[in-house]
Design a protein around this motif. Structure first.
Motif, PDB file in Angstrom:
ATOM      1  N   PRO A 194     -20.283  -4.151  22.052  1.00 40.62           N
ATOM      2  CA  PRO A 194     -18.825  -4.248  21.982  1.00 40.62           C
ATOM      3  C   PRO A 194     -18.288  -3.932  20.584  1.00 40.62           C
ATOM      4  CG  PRO A 194     -19.775  -6.431  21.813  1.00 40.62           C
ATOM      5  CD  PRO A 194     -20.932  -5.486  22.021  1.00 40.62           C
ATOM      6  N   GLU A 328     -19.216 -10.497  26.517  1.00 45.40           N
ATOM      7  CA  GLU A 328     -18.983  -9.057  26.642  1.00 45.40           C
ATOM      8  C   GLU A 328     -20.237  -8.273  26.983  1.00 45.40           C
ATOM      9  OE1 GLU A 328     -16.453  -7.042  24.118  1.00 45.40           O
ATOM     10  OE2 GLU A 328     -14.828  -8.444  24.563  1.00 45.40           O
ATOM     11  N   ARG A 348     -17.538 -12.517  22.255  1.00 43.13           N
ATOM     12  CA  ARG A 348     -16.404 -12.371  21.343  1.00 43.13           C
ATOM     13  C   ARG A 348     -15.703 -13.720  21.167  1.00 43.13           C
ATOM     14  NH1 ARG A 348     -14.315  -7.930  19.762  1.00 43.13           N
ATOM     15  NH2 ARG A 348     -15.051  -6.761  21.584  1.00 43.13           N
TER      16      ARG A 348
END
Length: 350
Positions: A194, A328, A348
């Motif tokens: 990510p 994520e 995250r």
């Protein structure tokens, strides 16, 4: 092998991904060392596999009608030395060449010296065979002994352009983590997710809480990140400093010989936790992460607890800090032991 034999399956991947995909297939236990890698069109290759992969991304799985076997194998060399079929069955089926050192786990293998000589004959680029006998303690110090060749186990290993100087008798190096080391460079380069979602401009700021000799620090710094690296083992720390210079990233690596909990970091875009017991340090990782920053959390997780245990631990740490968290990514890196997976969760933090 006959046409259509399951042993002649091959996984097709893009050429730039061949090295990483090979390591992922090895970690999954389906790579077939008996056959050669073949080109599959101008932009892809066919990697030999024993069965269709479940965890490695490939373009397609095909049947090779004319598989090409590799040359001499370890069983061939052992048979030449008079080993019986029963003894050959007890020989290791896999090993790793790290720089000039062959690293192998013996278990109940007989005639160790002869095995070592055969491995040196098989790998002409190697000078030493080191029997790996586990890793001890919080400082992750390996146990090992030389069974053939040069008694020196210090070497320089290169993968994906990153150079690692190390002594395999003093510090650990996991060949099965190769794909994950490459991925961490790719996330910094923006070639894999990510991505970070912070307002700060400039290079990404990374906190590597268990840096070792620079397993993740070096590829991430080479990709442009500024890395704060903590390592408690003095020998690994010495190689971390040496390797930063070796890879010309010393200006982007701030290294501390300390417990990561004693290093003050805040506002990190990414926090890398490359340690099986990383969950014990999650409160500190959450505190170090910027809003919108990403944790990359490693764990050895029993199959029955995927993915509830690692995700639950991350969510609990975020909740203790009064922060939100979004998962994520979830990845199997390799088999850790029977029924246990080495995994990485990308999370995250809000």
């Amino acid at each position: 092998m006959s046409d259509g034999d399951d042993d002649a399956l091959a996984a097709v991947v893009e050429k730039p991904r061949a090295e990483v995909a090979t390591e992922q297939l090895r970690a999954e236990g389906v790579y077939d060392d008996r056959r050669k890698v073949r080109e599959y069109g101008p932009e892809s290759v066919a990697l030999p596999v024993t069965t269709a992969p479940a965890d490695t991304d490939v373009l397609e799985v095909v049947v090779q009608t004319d598989p090409e076997l590799r040359g001499t194998t370890l069983p061939d060399l052992l048979a030449e030395r008079g080993w019986t079929d029963a003894e050959i069955e007890r020989a290791p089926g896999s090993w790793a060449v790290i720089g000039s050192v062959v690293l192998v786990t013996l278990e109940d293998c007989p005639r160790e010296a002869e095995l070592g000589d055969a491995l040196l004959e098989l790998h002409g680029e190697a000078d030493t065979v080191l029997a790996h006998e586990g890793v001890d303690g919080e400082r992750r110090e390996p146990d090992g002994r030389v069974i053939a060749g040069d008694p020196s186990t210090e070497t320089i290993h290169t993968e994906h352009g990153t150079r690692y100087a190390l002594d395999l008798r003093d510090v650990m190096f996991s060949p099965g983590n190769k794909a994950e080391r490459a991925r961490m460079a790719d996330v910094i380069a923006g070639e894999a997710g990510p991505t970070v979602e912070t307002d700060r401009e400039g290079p990404e700021r990374v906190f590597d809480m268990f840096a070792g000799i620079g397993y993740f620090t070096l590829p991430m710094a080479r990709a442009g990140a500024e890395v704060t690296a903590a390592e408690i083992n003095p020998t690994a720390y010495r190689y971390l400093i040496e390797n930063a210079v070796l890879n010309d990233v010393q200006d982007r690596v701030e290294a501390y010989r300390a417990d990561c909990r004693d290093v003050e970091v805040s506002g990190a875009d990414r926090v890398v936790m490359g340690y099986y017991d990383a969950h014990e340090y999650l409160d500190d990782a959450v505190a170090a992460a910027a809003s919108g920053g990403v944790l990359h959390v490693h764990e050895a997780t029993p199959e029955a607890e995927l993915w509830d245990r690692p995700v639950g631990r991350i969510e609990a740490a975020a909740d203790r800090a009064g922060r939100g968290v979004e998962i994520e990514g979830k990845r199997k890196v390799k088999s850790h032991s029977e029924g246990v997976w080495h995994v990485v969760v990308d999370a995250r933090v809000a």
